[in-house]
Design a protein around this motif. Structure first.
Motif, PDB file in Angstrom:
ATOM      1  N   PHE A 122      -1.771  11.232  -1.185  1.00 28.62           N
ATOM      2  CA  PHE A 122      -2.378  10.306  -0.234  1.00 28.62           C
ATOM      3  C   PHE A 122      -1.597  10.228   1.081  1.00 28.62           C
ATOM      4  O   PHE A 122      -2.190  10.170   2.156  1.00 28.62           O
ATOM      5  N   LEU A 123      -0.273  10.215   0.995  1.00 24.42           N
ATOM      6  CA  LEU A 123       0.554  10.006   2.176  1.00 24.42           C
ATOM      7  C   LEU A 123       1.374  11.229   2.578  1.00 24.42           C
ATOM      8  O   LEU A 123       2.133  11.164   3.547  1.00 24.42           O
ATOM      9  N   ILE A 135      -1.034   4.142  -8.538  1.00 18.06           N
ATOM     10  CA  ILE A 135      -2.341   4.806  -8.449  1.00 18.06           C
ATOM     11  C   ILE A 135      -2.237   6.248  -8.925  1.00 18.06           C
ATOM     12  O   ILE A 135      -3.077   6.722  -9.724  1.00 18.06           O
ATOM     13  N   ASN A 136      -1.227   6.964  -8.462  1.00 14.96           N
ATOM     14  CA  ASN A 136      -1.048   8.347  -8.912  1.00 14.96           C
ATOM     15  C   ASN A 136      -0.677   8.405 -10.389  1.00 14.96           C
ATOM     16  O   ASN A 136      -1.083   9.336 -11.111  1.00 14.96           O
ATOM     17  N   PHE A 162       0.346   3.977  -3.003  1.00 12.96           N
ATOM     18  CA  PHE A 162      -0.193   5.318  -2.747  1.00 12.96           C
ATOM     19  C   PHE A 162       0.884   6.395  -2.691  1.00 12.96           C
ATOM     20  O   PHE A 162       0.575   7.559  -2.399  1.00 12.96           O
ATOM     21  N   SER A 163       2.137   6.050  -2.953  1.00 12.28           N
ATOM     22  CA  SER A 163       3.193   7.054  -2.954  1.00 12.28           C
ATOM     23  C   SER A 163       3.038   7.992  -4.148  1.00 12.28           C
ATOM     24  O   SER A 163       2.272   7.724  -5.083  1.00 12.28           O
ATOM     25  N   LYS A 165      -1.770  14.694  -9.332  1.00 12.23           N
ATOM     26  CA  LYS A 165      -1.523  13.642  -8.340  1.00 12.23           C
ATOM     27  C   LYS A 165      -2.211  13.979  -7.016  1.00 12.23           C
ATOM     28  O   LYS A 165      -2.336  15.145  -6.643  1.00 12.23           O
ATOM     29  N   PHE A 181       0.829  -1.206   0.000  1.00  9.97           N
ATOM     30  CA  PHE A 181       0.000   0.000   0.000  1.00  9.97           C
ATOM     31  C   PHE A 181       0.867   1.262   0.000  1.00  9.97           C
ATOM     32  O   PHE A 181       0.526   2.255  -0.654  1.00  9.97           O
ATOM     33  N   ARG A 182       1.970   1.221   0.738  1.00  8.04           N
ATOM     34  CA  ARG A 182       2.870   2.379   0.776  1.00  8.04           C
ATOM     35  C   ARG A 182       3.412   2.687  -0.618  1.00  8.04           C
ATOM     36  O   ARG A 182       3.503   3.857  -1.017  1.00  8.04           O
ATOM     37  N   SER A 199      -6.153   7.841   4.869  1.00  7.14           N
ATOM     38  CA  SER A 199      -5.611   6.648   4.211  1.00  7.14           C
ATOM     39  C   SER A 199      -5.224   5.592   5.239  1.00  7.14           C
ATOM     40  O   SER A 199      -5.484   4.393   5.046  1.00  7.14           O
ATOM     41  N   THR A 209       3.489   5.144   6.823  1.00  6.39           N
ATOM     42  CA  THR A 209       3.869   6.560   6.688  1.00  6.39           C
ATOM     43  C   THR A 209       5.125   6.929   7.471  1.00  6.39           C
ATOM     44  O   THR A 209       5.681   8.000   7.234  1.00  6.39           O
TER      45      THR A 209
END
Length: 429
Positions: free
Chosen positions: A276-277, A262-263, A256-257, A273, A252-253, A286, A363
């Motif tokens: 998220f984190l 995803i970005n 979502f970076s 973008k 996930f890290r 998140s 995070t």
């Protein structure tokens, strides 16, 4: 003077003498050897008590290129705590030794006979089997659980911190309640503590609530009679829990970076973008959602089993009384589920309060905030404690926060356990 009093007097003078007087040679010799070992270690005991009182008096020095070692305050503190524990054990053994000698003397006065070593061992095995088996576990608890707790508590009353009070180069001193006062009065500490503490409570509450709610929704869906391929859906839903959380959080890290897939997908559709984190609010959202994805399957399995324990006759009676499905859920299903799972719910809240892995792996407490003392926006108290110790060597404040954290969790959990029906009522029906 009868045998009972003579046995007590001898055991008061020296451990094991009362037993030897009554011809319980094995027990008497063991007790005598224990006292002898303590007497041999008197200089070490005196040093341990001196060390915990003074925390050392000689600092490390340099003589040319040669290092002359001084007192290590932390080692002296630990040795002092061990010494105190050993002295408490000695007091306990000494008291038991006198009572045992009194009992043996009383039995000898009545029966005027004594047991052989074999008979005595058989009697001890029959009468004290549970105590004998629990002794190793008790010693393990003393030295592997109680000892670290006591050392942590004592560190909170010292100035054990960088840069001026890190042994062996420097000594550590007792400062009393100064650290506890500073954590609430010094703005640089109090602001961080209040902010991180508030977020920790929100994180633990929302994580527990969403985990339970989503797990309940999935369990209710799986419990419906018209659902097909239940085995398949259960397998799909349980997969997030089956995969090690360590792996899932790292995935996930990455996803979502800022440069994650995803970005990249969002950018390919012509949008900016999404941080998220890196945005404080989005990072917290998140964290909660990802933790829900990881924890909800556990509650799905737990609540699915609890739902099968609710009798269909209760729902039939509710339908006869005209209760709708919604009313049945709020008046029958949910209360009975909470009755069965309240202890697990309380433990889950305590676990999320100390959920180090989710924060650290996803995070690492970021995004950073210069207004906070050694902490980031998403840090909770346990990750802040980790940073204070491993990164900043602020052991005194980390110990203070650990004590406050323990008091809060212990008080909350105990209160909720005592208030829950599953604790106060043996049977709901």
């Amino acid at each position: 003077m009868n045998r009972e009093k003579r046995s007590m007097l001898l055991s008061c003078l020296c451990m094991g003498l009362g037993q030897l007087y009554n011809k319980y040679f094995l027990k008497g010799i063991i007790l005598f050897i224990i006292e002898l070992l303590y007497l041999i270690k008197i200089p070490r005991i005196i040093k341990g008590i001196w060390g915990i009182i003074t925390l050392g008096e000689t600092t490390q020095k340099m003589n040319g290129f040669q290092i002359i070692q001084g007192d290590h305050s932390v080692f002296l503190l630990i040795e002092g705590v061990v010494t105190i524990i050993m002295l408490f054990i000695l007091v306990g053994l000494y008291t038991w030794n006198i009572k045992d000698a009194k009992r043996i003397g009383h039995e000898m006065d009545i029966e005027e006979s004594y047991m052989t070593t074999k008979e005595y061992l058989i009697k001890v095995y029959d009468r004290s089997f549970v105590s004998i088996m629990l002794t190793p576990a008790t010693l393990g608890v003393l030295f592997f659980i109680l000892l670290p707790i006591l050392v942590t508590v004592l560190v909170a009353f010292t100035n054990y911190s960088a840069p001026d009070h890190i042994p062996p180069r420097n000594l550590v001193d007792w400062v009393g309640f100064k650290n506890f006062i500073d954590i609430f009065q010094l703005k640089i500490w109090s602001k961080t503590f209040i902010k991180i503490g508030s977020w920790t409570v929100v994180w633990a509450f929302l994580s527990t609530l969403l985990n339970y709610s989503c797990g309940l929704i999935m369990a209710l869906m799986m419990n419906r009679k018209n659902i097909k391929f239940k085995g398949f859906w259960r397998t799909i839903f349980i997969l997030p829990y089956a995969v090690p959380a360590f792996i899932s959080l790292l995935v996930f890290r990455l996803m979502f970076s800022g440069v994650g897939p995803i970005n990249n997908l969002i950018v390919s559709f012509g949008f900016d973008k999404i941080p998220f984190l890196t945005d404080p609010l989005l990072a917290k959202v998140s964290l909660i959602l990802i933790n829900t994805w990881l924890g909800a399957p556990y509650f799905m399995v737990l609540l699915s089993g609890s739902l099968t324990n609710i009798s269909d006759s209760i729902y039939e009676a509710a339908e006869i009384d005209g209760a709708s499905k919604w009313v049945q859920f709020w008046k029958v299903t949910l209360p009975m589920l909470l009755f069965q799972t309240a202890p697990v719910l309380i433990l889950t809240f305590a676990y999320n309060f100390n959920n180090f892995g989710a924060i650290y792996l996803l995070t690492d407490g970021r995004p950073t905030n210069s207004a906070l003392r050694y902490a980031g926006e998403t840090d909770i108290l346990i990750t802040w404690i980790f940073k204070l110790t491993s990164d900043q060597s602020q052991f005194h404040m980390a110990a203070v926060i650990s004590i406050i954290l323990f008091i809060f969790i212990a008080s909350f959990s105990t209160y909720q356990f005592m208030k829950s029906k599953s604790f106060t009522e043996e049977d709901m029906m």
